[in-house]
Motif scaffolding. Structure first.
Motif, PDB file in Angstrom:
ATOM      1  N   MET A   1     -34.388  10.124  13.184  1.00  0.00           N
ATOM      2  CA  MET A   1     -35.703   9.507  13.071  1.00  0.00           C
ATOM      3  C   MET A   1     -35.613   8.024  12.730  1.00  0.00           C
ATOM      4  O   MET A   1     -36.605   7.290  12.866  1.00  0.00           O
ATOM      5  CB  MET A   1     -36.532  10.238  12.010  1.00  0.00           C
ATOM      6  CG  MET A   1     -37.001  11.614  12.436  1.00  0.00           C
ATOM      7  SD  MET A   1     -38.258  11.562  13.748  1.00  0.00           S
ATOM      8  CE  MET A   1     -39.664  10.909  12.853  1.00  0.00           C
ATOM      9  N   MET A   2     -34.457   7.537  12.293  1.00  0.00           N
ATOM     10  CA  MET A   2     -34.312   6.137  11.915  1.00  0.00           C
ATOM     11  C   MET A   2     -34.156   5.232  13.139  1.00  0.00           C
ATOM     12  O   MET A   2     -34.362   4.017  13.044  1.00  0.00           O
ATOM     13  CB  MET A   2     -33.098   5.947  10.999  1.00  0.00           C
ATOM     14  CG  MET A   2     -33.125   6.839   9.767  1.00  0.00           C
ATOM     15  SD  MET A   2     -34.563   6.528   8.722  1.00  0.00           S
ATOM     16  CE  MET A   2     -34.833   8.156   8.025  1.00  0.00           C
ATOM     17  N   LYS A   3     -33.817   5.813  14.278  1.00  0.00           N
ATOM     18  CA  LYS A   3     -33.607   5.022  15.500  1.00  0.00           C
ATOM     19  C   LYS A   3     -34.770   5.225  16.461  1.00  0.00           C
ATOM     20  O   LYS A   3     -35.181   6.364  16.706  1.00  0.00           O
ATOM     21  CB  LYS A   3     -32.290   5.420  16.155  1.00  0.00           C
ATOM     22  CG  LYS A   3     -31.079   5.153  15.266  1.00  0.00           C
ATOM     23  CD  LYS A   3     -29.786   5.521  15.955  1.00  0.00           C
ATOM     24  CE  LYS A   3     -28.582   5.214  15.068  1.00  0.00           C
ATOM     25  NZ  LYS A   3     -27.301   5.544  15.731  1.00  0.00           N
TER      26      LYS A   3
ATOM     27  N   PHE B   1     -38.379  -1.330   5.605  1.00  0.00           N
ATOM     28  CA  PHE B   1     -38.046  -0.016   5.072  1.00  0.00           C
ATOM     29  C   PHE B   1     -36.590   0.340   5.367  1.00  0.00           C
ATOM     30  O   PHE B   1     -35.863   0.833   4.484  1.00  0.00           O
ATOM     31  CB  PHE B   1     -38.968   1.045   5.679  1.00  0.00           C
ATOM     32  CG  PHE B   1     -38.551   2.460   5.375  1.00  0.00           C
ATOM     33  CD1 PHE B   1     -38.802   3.040   4.130  1.00  0.00           C
ATOM     34  CD2 PHE B   1     -37.869   3.216   6.322  1.00  0.00           C
ATOM     35  CE1 PHE B   1     -38.400   4.339   3.846  1.00  0.00           C
ATOM     36  CE2 PHE B   1     -37.466   4.513   6.048  1.00  0.00           C
ATOM     37  CZ  PHE B   1     -37.720   5.079   4.809  1.00  0.00           C
ATOM     38  N   LEU B   2     -36.152   0.082   6.592  1.00  0.00           N
ATOM     39  CA  LEU B   2     -34.771   0.401   6.969  1.00  0.00           C
ATOM     40  C   LEU B   2     -33.764  -0.388   6.133  1.00  0.00           C
ATOM     41  O   LEU B   2     -32.724   0.140   5.721  1.00  0.00           O
ATOM     42  CB  LEU B   2     -34.566   0.127   8.462  1.00  0.00           C
ATOM     43  CG  LEU B   2     -35.372   1.012   9.414  1.00  0.00           C
ATOM     44  CD1 LEU B   2     -35.183   0.552  10.859  1.00  0.00           C
ATOM     45  CD2 LEU B   2     -34.964   2.465   9.271  1.00  0.00           C
ATOM     46  N   SER B   3     -34.084  -1.650   5.868  1.00  0.00           N
ATOM     47  CA  SER B   3     -33.194  -2.465   5.033  1.00  0.00           C
ATOM     48  C   SER B   3     -33.110  -1.904   3.620  1.00  0.00           C
ATOM     49  O   SER B   3     -32.046  -1.954   2.978  1.00  0.00           O
ATOM     50  CB  SER B   3     -33.712  -3.901   5.010  1.00  0.00           C
ATOM     51  OG  SER B   3     -32.936  -4.698   4.138  1.00  0.00           O
TER      52      SER B   3
ATOM     53  N   GLY C   1     -30.540   0.714   3.398  1.00  0.00           N
ATOM     54  CA  GLY C   1     -29.197   0.320   3.805  1.00  0.00           C
ATOM     55  C   GLY C   1     -28.942   0.350   5.290  1.00  0.00           C
ATOM     56  O   GLY C   1     -27.774   0.445   5.715  1.00  0.00           O
ATOM     57  N   LEU C   2     -29.966   0.229   6.128  1.00  0.00           N
ATOM     58  CA  LEU C   2     -29.809   0.243   7.581  1.00  0.00           C
ATOM     59  C   LEU C   2     -30.320  -1.065   8.175  1.00  0.00           C
ATOM     60  O   LEU C   2     -31.175  -1.742   7.587  1.00  0.00           O
ATOM     61  CB  LEU C   2     -30.585   1.422   8.188  1.00  0.00           C
ATOM     62  CG  LEU C   2     -30.256   2.810   7.656  1.00  0.00           C
ATOM     63  CD1 LEU C   2     -31.168   3.852   8.302  1.00  0.00           C
ATOM     64  CD2 LEU C   2     -28.790   3.160   7.899  1.00  0.00           C
ATOM     65  N   ASP C   3     -29.794  -1.413   9.365  1.00  0.00           N
ATOM     66  CA  ASP C   3     -30.308  -2.623  10.026  1.00  0.00           C
ATOM     67  C   ASP C   3     -31.601  -2.294  10.765  1.00  0.00           C
ATOM     68  O   ASP C   3     -32.095  -1.163  10.727  1.00  0.00           O
ATOM     69  CB  ASP C   3     -29.247  -3.225  10.954  1.00  0.00           C
ATOM     70  CG  ASP C   3     -28.853  -2.288  12.091  1.00  0.00           C
ATOM     71  OD1 ASP C   3     -29.628  -1.340  12.397  1.00  0.00           O
ATOM     72  OD2 ASP C   3     -27.776  -2.478  12.685  1.00  0.00           O
TER      73      ASP C   3
ATOM     74  N   ASP D   1     -32.216  -1.661  13.718  1.00  0.00           N
ATOM     75  CA  ASP D   1     -32.077  -0.623  14.748  1.00  0.00           C
ATOM     76  C   ASP D   1     -31.742   0.743  14.151  1.00  0.00           C
ATOM     77  O   ASP D   1     -31.504   1.700  14.891  1.00  0.00           O
ATOM     78  CB  ASP D   1     -30.985  -1.025  15.747  1.00  0.00           C
ATOM     79  CG  ASP D   1     -31.358  -2.282  16.519  1.00  0.00           C
ATOM     80  OD1 ASP D   1     -32.552  -2.409  16.888  1.00  0.00           O
ATOM     81  OD2 ASP D   1     -30.476  -3.133  16.730  1.00  0.00           O
ATOM     82  N   GLY D   2     -31.691   0.819  12.809  1.00  0.00           N
ATOM     83  CA  GLY D   2     -31.417   2.100  12.153  1.00  0.00           C
ATOM     84  C   GLY D   2     -29.953   2.432  12.004  1.00  0.00           C
ATOM     85  O   GLY D   2     -29.602   3.599  11.755  1.00  0.00           O
ATOM     86  N   ASN D   3     -29.075   1.413  12.111  1.00  0.00           N
ATOM     87  CA  ASN D   3     -27.634   1.641  11.987  1.00  0.00           C
ATOM     88  C   ASN D   3     -27.139   1.217  10.614  1.00  0.00           C
ATOM     89  O   ASN D   3     -27.574   0.197  10.073  1.00  0.00           O
ATOM     90  CB  ASN D   3     -26.876   0.836  13.056  1.00  0.00           C
ATOM     91  CG  ASN D   3     -27.256   1.270  14.461  1.00  0.00           C
ATOM     92  OD1 ASN D   3     -27.246   2.458  14.778  1.00  0.00           O
ATOM     93  ND2 ASN D   3     -27.592   0.300  15.309  1.00  0.00           N
ATOM     94  N   PRO D   4     -26.204   1.962  10.033  1.00  0.00           N
ATOM     95  CA  PRO D   4     -25.629   1.577   8.733  1.00  0.00           C
ATOM     96  C   PRO D   4     -24.597   0.471   8.899  1.00  0.00           C
ATOM     97  O   PRO D   4     -24.184   0.154  10.020  1.00  0.00           O
ATOM     98  CB  PRO D   4     -24.975   2.879   8.253  1.00  0.00           C
ATOM     99  CG  PRO D   4     -24.590   3.580   9.518  1.00  0.00           C
ATOM    100  CD  PRO D   4     -25.656   3.248  10.522  1.00  0.00           C
ATOM    101  N   ALA D   5     -24.190  -0.097   7.800  1.00  0.00           N
ATOM    102  CA  ALA D   5     -23.165  -1.133   7.835  1.00  0.00           C
ATOM    103  C   ALA D   5     -21.831  -0.541   8.253  1.00  0.00           C
ATOM    104  O   ALA D   5     -21.617   0.683   8.185  1.00  0.00           O
ATOM    105  CB  ALA D   5     -23.053  -1.794   6.459  1.00  0.00           C
ATOM    106  N   GLU D   6     -20.906  -1.383   8.660  1.00  0.00           N
ATOM    107  CA  GLU D   6     -19.588  -0.917   9.080  1.00  0.00           C
ATOM    108  C   GLU D   6     -18.872  -0.235   7.912  1.00  0.00           C
ATOM    109  O   GLU D   6     -18.885  -0.738   6.792  1.00  0.00           O
ATOM    110  CB  GLU D   6     -18.758  -2.098   9.583  1.00  0.00           C
ATOM    111  CG  GLU D   6     -17.412  -1.701  10.163  1.00  0.00           C
ATOM    112  CD  GLU D   6     -16.642  -2.883  10.716  1.00  0.00           C
ATOM    113  OE1 GLU D   6     -15.483  -2.687  11.109  1.00  0.00           O
ATOM    114  OE2 GLU D   6     -17.207  -4.001  10.739  1.00  0.00           O
ATOM    115  N   GLY D   7     -18.274   0.905   8.188  1.00  0.00           N
ATOM    116  CA  GLY D   7     -17.567   1.653   7.161  1.00  0.00           C
ATOM    117  C   GLY D   7     -18.473   2.529   6.313  1.00  0.00           C
ATOM    118  O   GLY D   7     -18.025   3.146   5.353  1.00  0.00           O
ATOM    119  N   VAL D   8     -19.755   2.596   6.678  1.00  0.00           N
ATOM    120  CA  VAL D   8     -20.730   3.406   5.946  1.00  0.00           C
ATOM    121  C   VAL D   8     -21.357   4.410   6.914  1.00  0.00           C
ATOM    122  O   VAL D   8     -21.629   4.080   8.072  1.00  0.00           O
ATOM    123  CB  VAL D   8     -21.828   2.524   5.309  1.00  0.00           C
ATOM    124  CG1 VAL D   8     -22.885   3.394   4.633  1.00  0.00           C
ATOM    125  CG2 VAL D   8     -21.211   1.557   4.303  1.00  0.00           C
TER     126      VAL D   8
END
Length: 290
Positions: A140-142, A174-176, A179-181, A183-190
């Motif tokens: 649902m985040m994307k 809200f996504l930030s 912890g998401l960008d 586009d709903g993606n987490p940071a690298e390594g997360v």
């Protein structure tokens, strides 16, 4: 021996029942007890027979064994020992989560979200539980995945309005925050985790065309990773869904969410980020409930 209680018989004549106020040794009666085959004359009382009690006990045991055997045979299957349908004649309130023998869904096993729910109250409960899993999932985040979910589970007349509402709710702000960008993606390594498990359903209203149900849920939500500022945690919440029967299936009209009810936290050791990430990847989620 007198099983019924009272004085014992030893085969000899005995004395008893001293008169009140009489001196010790003065007798008021002399009573002799004889076995039944020795007590002649009419009106003699037959001795108590211990065999009657024994016969009674044996009879009760035999009846109990017969009842158990009959119950076991009745609970079994038909010809060839096949299991019988045990849903008939059983109070569903006593076993609310027991299988009923009805297949929950009819769609193919490779479908992302189940569909083809039964046009029954149980079918509505199954649909609500499955839709709760989808509505509070990581997809649902994307935006693209969110559109697919809404298209599949919402009534056609509600899709466009719901997409606009959802896009507004899942804003970049809200996504930030989680912890998401944008586009709903987490940071690298997360790794982002959002998995919902229905605990139970409650039917508030039901008829052939619509249903309103509550789904009590628990789940895990957050980001698994050493640099995460939003660690994965447990959550308890209740989703209220309004469903309608349309195009041969139950579809969502609207839903709302509230916190709890949540139990007291246990003393479980909190897992590390790698443990959580490994668990999410190794343990597949369920595609349907009930």
């Amino acid at each position: 021996m007198n099983i019924g209680g009272g004085d014992e018989y030893d085969g000899r004549t005995r004395t008893s029942d001293y008169a009140p106020g009489a001196s010790e040794g003065s007798r008021t009666t002399t009573r002799t007890r004889l076995p039944g085959n020795e007590a002649g004359g009419t009106g003699s009382r037959p001795p108590t027979r211990p065999g009657r009690s024994l016969i009674t006990v044996v009879a009760v045991v035999v009846l109990l064994i017969a009842a158990i055997a009959f119950a076991n045979r009745g609970g079994g299957g038909g010809e060839g020992g096949a299991p019988a349908d045990d849903s008939r004649g059983r109070d569903s309130r006593a076993q609310p989560t027991a299988p009923t023998g009805e297949k929950p869904v009819k769609n193919s096993s490779d479908a992302t979200i189940p569909s083809g729910f039964a046009h029954t109250e149980q079918g509505a409960q199954s649909a609500a539980a499955n839709y709760a899993v989808a509505l509070v999932s990581a997809d649902m985040m994307k935006k693209s995945e969110r559109r697919e979910i809404i298209d599949q589970i919402y009534a056609p007349g509600q899709v466009d309005a719901t997409l606009r509402k959802m896009d507004k709710a899942y804003s970049p702000k809200f996504l930030s925050k989680i912890g998401l960008d944008k586009d709903g993606n987490p940071a690298e390594g997360v790794e982002f985790v959002s998995r919902t498990v229905p605990v139970g359903t409650k039917v508030r209203k039901y008829n052939d065309d619509s249903a309103r149900l509550d789904v009590w849920c628990t789940g895990v939500f957050g980001n698994a990773g050493k640099k995460s500022t939003n660690p994965v945690r447990n959550d308890w919440f209740t989703l209220s869904l309004a469903l309608e029967w349309t195009d041969g299936d139950w579809r969502v009209q609207d839903f709302s969410q509230k916190e709890g009810p949540a139990p007291v936290n246990g003393d479980n050791r909190a897992a590390g980020a790698k443990e959580i990430s490994d668990a999410v990847n190794k343990f597949g989620g369920f595609t349907y409930a009930r």
